[in-house]
Design a protein around this motif. Structure first.
Motif, PDB file in Angstrom:
ATOM      1  N   GLY A  10       0.803  -1.626  -0.073  1.00 37.96           N
ATOM      2  CA  GLY A  10      -0.050   0.230   0.245  1.00 37.96           C
ATOM      3  C   GLY A  10       1.093   1.043  -0.430  1.00 37.96           C
ATOM      4  N   THR A  11       0.293   2.508   0.234  1.00 46.54           N
ATOM      5  CA  THR A  11       0.690   3.945   0.057  1.00 46.54           C
ATOM      6  C   THR A  11       1.865   3.963   1.716  1.00 46.54           C
ATOM      7  OG1 THR A  11      -1.044   4.673   1.426  1.00 46.54           O
ATOM      8  CG2 THR A  11      -1.511   5.123  -0.672  1.00 46.54           C
ATOM      9  N   SER A  12       1.674   3.072   2.367  1.00 47.26           N
ATOM     10  CA  SER A  12       2.818   2.991   3.044  1.00 47.26           C
ATOM     11  C   SER A  12       4.447   2.616   2.936  1.00 47.26           C
ATOM     12  CB  SER A  12       2.561   2.695   4.777  1.00 47.26           C
ATOM     13  OG  SER A  12       1.374   2.702   5.179  1.00 47.26           O
ATOM     14  N   ASN A 167     -10.690   2.353   6.713  1.00 47.99           N
ATOM     15  CA  ASN A 167      -8.880   0.974   6.576  1.00 47.99           C
ATOM     16  C   ASN A 167      -8.082   2.396   6.770  1.00 47.99           C
ATOM     17  OD1 ASN A 167      -6.850   0.296   5.300  1.00 47.99           O
ATOM     18  ND2 ASN A 167      -6.684   1.649   3.587  1.00 47.99           N
ATOM     19  N   GLY A 169      -4.854   3.247   6.209  1.00 45.54           N
ATOM     20  CA  GLY A 169      -3.072   3.025   6.316  1.00 45.54           C
ATOM     21  C   GLY A 169      -2.743   3.875   5.466  1.00 45.54           C
ATOM     22  N   GLY A 170      -1.656   3.991   4.472  1.00 45.30           N
ATOM     23  CA  GLY A 170      -1.095   5.413   4.680  1.00 45.30           C
ATOM     24  C   GLY A 170      -2.007   6.521   4.175  1.00 45.30           C
ATOM     25  N   ILE A 171      -3.138   6.120   3.831  1.00 46.87           N
ATOM     26  CA  ILE A 171      -4.221   7.381   3.326  1.00 46.87           C
ATOM     27  C   ILE A 171      -5.064   5.721   4.153  1.00 46.87           C
ATOM     28  CG2 ILE A 171      -5.790   7.907   1.122  1.00 46.87           C
ATOM     29  CD1 ILE A 171      -2.774   8.835   1.809  1.00 46.87           C
ATOM     30  N   ASN A 198      -1.516   6.821   8.318  1.00 48.74           N
ATOM     31  CA  ASN A 198      -0.096   7.115   8.776  1.00 48.74           C
ATOM     32  C   ASN A 198       0.378   7.615   8.133  1.00 48.74           C
ATOM     33  OD1 ASN A 198      -1.083   5.319  11.029  1.00 48.74           O
ATOM     34  ND2 ASN A 198      -2.078   4.342   9.629  1.00 48.74           N
ATOM     35  N   ASP A 202       3.657   8.779  10.267  1.00 42.06           N
ATOM     36  CA  ASP A 202       4.637   8.260   9.744  1.00 42.06           C
ATOM     37  C   ASP A 202       5.962   9.830   9.855  1.00 42.06           C
ATOM     38  OD1 ASP A 202       3.980   5.607  10.268  1.00 42.06           O
ATOM     39  OD2 ASP A 202       3.566   4.807   8.317  1.00 42.06           O
ATOM     40  N   TYR A 215       7.581   4.767  12.921  1.00 40.25           N
ATOM     41  CA  TYR A 215       6.414   5.070  12.906  1.00 40.25           C
ATOM     42  C   TYR A 215       6.334   4.809  14.610  1.00 40.25           C
ATOM     43  CZ  TYR A 215       5.329  -0.461  13.346  1.00 40.25           C
ATOM     44  OH  TYR A 215       5.911  -1.511  14.668  1.00 40.25           O
ATOM     45  N   ASP A 216       5.397   6.087  14.565  1.00 37.20           N
ATOM     46  CA  ASP A 216       4.763   5.608  16.258  1.00 37.20           C
ATOM     47  C   ASP A 216       3.662   4.039  16.800  1.00 37.20           C
ATOM     48  OD1 ASP A 216       4.379   6.021  18.859  1.00 37.20           O
ATOM     49  OD2 ASP A 216       2.694   8.114  18.220  1.00 37.20           O
ATOM     50  N   LYS A 218       2.183   1.901  18.675  1.00 36.54           N
ATOM     51  CA  LYS A 218       0.632   2.076  19.623  1.00 36.54           C
ATOM     52  C   LYS A 218      -0.030   3.444  19.858  1.00 36.54           C
ATOM     53  CE  LYS A 218       1.464  -1.802  22.297  1.00 36.54           C
ATOM     54  NZ  LYS A 218       1.392  -3.031  23.304  1.00 36.54           N
ATOM     55  N   GLY A 307      -6.438  -2.051   8.109  1.00 37.63           N
ATOM     56  CA  GLY A 307      -5.126  -1.488   8.108  1.00 37.63           C
ATOM     57  C   GLY A 307      -4.115  -1.139   9.456  1.00 37.63           C
ATOM     58  N   GLY A 308      -2.904  -0.649   9.151  1.00 42.93           N
ATOM     59  CA  GLY A 308      -1.835  -0.987   9.802  1.00 42.93           C
ATOM     60  C   GLY A 308      -2.578   0.117  11.093  1.00 42.93           C
ATOM     61  N   ARG A 311      -3.582  -0.378  14.799  1.00 48.87           N
ATOM     62  CA  ARG A 311      -2.669  -0.972  16.272  1.00 48.87           C
ATOM     63  C   ARG A 311      -2.493   0.475  16.830  1.00 48.87           C
ATOM     64  NH1 ARG A 311      -0.516  -5.919  15.750  1.00 48.87           N
ATOM     65  NH2 ARG A 311      -1.195  -6.660  13.815  1.00 48.87           N
ATOM     66  N   GLU A 347      -6.839  -6.065   2.626  1.00 49.54           N
ATOM     67  CA  GLU A 347      -6.950  -5.664   1.824  1.00 49.54           C
ATOM     68  C   GLU A 347      -6.154  -6.700   1.042  1.00 49.54           C
ATOM     69  OE1 GLU A 347      -4.557  -1.383   1.487  1.00 49.54           O
ATOM     70  OE2 GLU A 347      -5.975  -1.011   1.789  1.00 49.54           O
TER      71      GLU A 347
HETATM   72  N1  LIG Z   1       1.551  -0.992  15.651  1.00 50.24           N
HETATM   73  C1  LIG Z   1       0.969  -0.362  14.886  1.00 50.24           C
HETATM   74  N2  LIG Z   1       1.074   1.220  15.669  1.00 50.24           N
HETATM   75  C2  LIG Z   1       0.632   2.403  14.942  1.00 50.24           C
HETATM   76  N3  LIG Z   1       0.712   1.772  14.063  1.00 50.24           N
HETATM   77  C3  LIG Z   1       1.215   1.284  13.339  1.00 50.24           C
HETATM   78  C4  LIG Z   1       1.292  -0.149  14.102  1.00 50.24           C
HETATM   79  N4  LIG Z   1       1.795  -1.207  13.099  1.00 50.24           N
HETATM   80  C5  LIG Z   1       1.489  -0.529  11.790  1.00 50.24           C
HETATM   81  N5  LIG Z   1       1.041   0.981  12.192  1.00 50.24           N
HETATM   82  C6  LIG Z   1       1.050   1.969  11.132  1.00 50.24           C
HETATM   83  O1  LIG Z   1       0.491   1.885   9.579  1.00 50.24           O
HETATM   84  C7  LIG Z   1       0.633   1.663   8.913  1.00 50.24           C
HETATM   85  C8  LIG Z   1       0.712   0.870   7.705  1.00 50.24           C
HETATM   86  O2  LIG Z   1      -0.378   0.402   7.943  1.00 50.24           O
HETATM   87  P1  LIG Z   1      -0.497  -0.136   6.139  1.00 50.24           P
HETATM   88  O3  LIG Z   1       0.518  -1.331   6.792  1.00 50.24           O
HETATM   89  O4  LIG Z   1      -2.146  -0.874   6.265  1.00 50.24           O
HETATM   90  O5  LIG Z   1      -0.498   0.721   5.169  1.00 50.24           O
HETATM   91  P2  LIG Z   1      -0.464   0.710   3.493  1.00 50.24           P
HETATM   92  O6  LIG Z   1      -1.703  -0.535   3.462  1.00 50.24           O
HETATM   93  O7  LIG Z   1       0.650   1.056   2.637  1.00 50.24           O
HETATM   94  O8  LIG Z   1      -1.251   1.524   3.326  1.00 50.24           O
HETATM   95  P3  LIG Z   1      -2.730   1.839   2.471  1.00 50.24           P
HETATM   96  O9  LIG Z   1      -4.046   1.201   2.531  1.00 50.24           O
HETATM   97  O10 LIG Z   1      -3.302   3.513   1.939  1.00 50.24           O
HETATM   98  O11 LIG Z   1      -2.241   1.540   1.059  1.00 50.24           O
HETATM   99  C9  LIG Z   1       2.518   2.075   9.070  1.00 50.24           C
HETATM  100  O12 LIG Z   1       2.721   2.969   8.277  1.00 50.24           O
HETATM  101  C10 LIG Z   1       1.808   2.689  11.034  1.00 50.24           C
HETATM  102  O13 LIG Z   1       1.656   3.969  10.912  1.00 50.24           O
END
Ligand SMILES: Nc1ncnc2c1ncn2[C@@H]1O[C@H](COP(=O)(O)OP(=O)(O)OP(=O)(O)O)[C@@H](O)[C@H]1O
Ligand SMILES: CC(=O)N[C@H]1[C@@H]2OC[C@@H](O2)[C@@H](O)[C@@H]1O[C@H](C)C(=O)O
Length: 395
Positions: A10-12, A167, A169-171, A198, A202, A215-216, A218, A307-308, A311, A347
């Motif tokens: 994803g975007t992260s 969701n 994620g990054g977005i 996030n 990030d 990343y931060d 929790k 998504g991340g 957490r 996803e």
């Molecule tokens: N334990 C955690 N505590 C806090 N934040 C977390 C934790 N684990 C993951 N993340 C956050 O979630 C992000 C990744 O999320 P995810 O993998 O869902 O994004 P993505 O799929 O890349 O993005 P998108 O959904 O936009 O395409 C990390 O960059 C971080 O900021």
């Protein structure tokens, strides 16, 4: 039953999420079972290269081709690894890595580029692969995103409850699911990209730690601060947040340049690093809640996050508080895990389902979500060609 692997980064740009799922049924009777899910981080140099390209750094055509194939190789490896100890999958659905996304404008179709070409994944794994899911929707005038909404509708809607699947994620993106018992249920589903998830958080963590943290965890650092509300008020006036759906976005808007502007904006206020992180968290939260207020037919009974960002406990708490303050009612915020859908692999599962639907000729988009003129099957099919000599080891 069909065994399908779904792949996405994803975007992260943190790594490849791979899900091995068993799928049966078609739409209303669609069922999935997650057999295995794993995230395979990108090799650091490859991640740096992708982030640089996303941030507009120049690249030659030869380098672009090489990057496309290198990403395909690591996606193929992820597919091989996730099916270890399981019978071989019959199909792969690979989203690839978005490196550029431009929503449609008044006189032009959108443009969305995902690297990691499907033909290489098919030849390396020996499994037929479907990729390039966004282009068919874009060709019909759609945003090409969010695509997960149709899958959310069939896997996560409830007989009587109004739900939002959020969701982070990054977005961030949302799918609003009216109860299935409602007349015109599927036509009443709506969804859009809500803005930053996030991505800015990030960037801030990397900035404050000189890149030693990405990343931060929790949301513990952000929880030490206090959001600067005048800044949130100012930022929420920006055009993206005001625009009605259909809408989609990416790192092109909520990336490095936007973060630099946020840094400039905080100069007026005396904010600690914790305050700044809390303020960026609040932007994610407030942009989600404002979009629910402005664009939903009704506030949901429950929000299920994935998504991340699910957490990030501070973000989750702020979202619950902000929703309650805005609506005057208690709207529980849970993770999709709590209703049996993996918050980490949703996803990846969605792209396995999209590939499965593509094979059966079932459309993958929801026109009211993407803005496309019609429902279409999504994805280009890459069949394994017998006799081609490529192997993962040789790459
Ligand atoms: N334990 C955690 N505590 C806090 N934040 C977390 C934790 N684990 C993951 N993340 C956050 O979630 C992000 C990744 O999320 P995810 O993998 O869902 O994004 P993505 O799929 O890349 O993005 P998108 O959904 O936009 O395409 C990390 O960059 C971080 O900021
Ligand atoms: C262009 C692109 O890759 N967009 C992603 C991104 O990540 C979250 C948000 O922005 C989303 O709407 C979309 O992905 C999901 C998987 C989708 O299409 O539903």
């Amino acid at each position: 039953m069909t065994r399908v692997i779904g792949l996405i980064s994803g975007t992260s740009v943190d790594g490849i999420d791979a899900a091995l799922v068993e799928i049966s049924g078609t739409e209303l009777d669609l069922k999935i079972e997650l057999l295995a899910g794993e995230t395979y981080p990108y090799p650091p140099a490859l991640r740096e290269k992708i982030l640089a390209v996303c941030a507009n750094s120049a690249i030659s055509m030869a380098e672009l081709g090489e990057l496309d194939d290198t990403i395909a190789q690591v996606f193929a490896q992820a597919a091989q690894r996730v099916q270890t100890n399981h019978p071989k999958a019959e199909l792969i659905g690979s989203h690839g890595q978005t490196v550029y996304h431009r929503p449609p404008q008044q006189n032009s179709l959108g443009y969305s580029l995902q690297l990691g070409r499907g033909e290489v994944i098919a030849q390396l794994t020996g499994i037929n692969t479907i990729s390039n899911f966004r282009v068919a929707d874009i060709a019909c005038g759609g945003q090409g995103a969010p695509l997960v909404s149709r899958i959310d509708a069939f896997l996560l809607s409830h007989p009587t409850e109004h739900r939002c699947i959020q969701n982070i994620g990054g977005i961030g993106n949302v799918t609003y699911l009216p109860p299935r018992s409602q007349e015109n249920w599927l036509q009443s589903v709506c969804g859009w990209d809500t803005g930053p998830g996030n991505s800015l958080l990030d960037l801030a963590v990397q900035y404050f730690t000189d890149g030693s943290k990405s990343y931060d965890k929790k949301g513990e650092w952000a929880a030490t601060g206090t959001p600067c509300l005048p800044l949130i008020k100012k930022w929420l006036k920006q055009p993206f947040f005001q625009e009605p759906p259909p809408k989609s976005t990416g790192r092109e808007l909520f990336g490095v340049d936007y973060f630099q502007q946020c840094l400039a904006d905080i100069k007026e206020y005396e904010l600690s690093s914790g305050d700044f992180l809390a303020t960026l968290t609040e932007l994610t939260v407030a942009s989600i809640v404002q979009s629910y207020n402005n664009f939903l037919p009704k506030m949901p009974d429950r929000v299920l996050i994935c998504g991340g960002g699910s957490r990030n406990l501070y973000l989750k708490k702020r979202l619950e508080t902000n929703l309650n303050q805005n609506s005057g009612i208690k709207i529980p915020v849970l993770t999709t895990d709590e209703v049996g859908m993996s918050a980490d692999y949703k996803e990846a599962i969605a792209f396995a389902v999209l590939a499965y639907w593509r094979n059966q000729g079932i459309p993958g988009n929801l026109t009211q979500v993407t803005g496309a003129q019609k429902e279409v099957t999504l994805g280009n099919i890459h069949l394994v060609t017998n006799g081609l000599r490529v192997s993962i080891e040789s790459c």
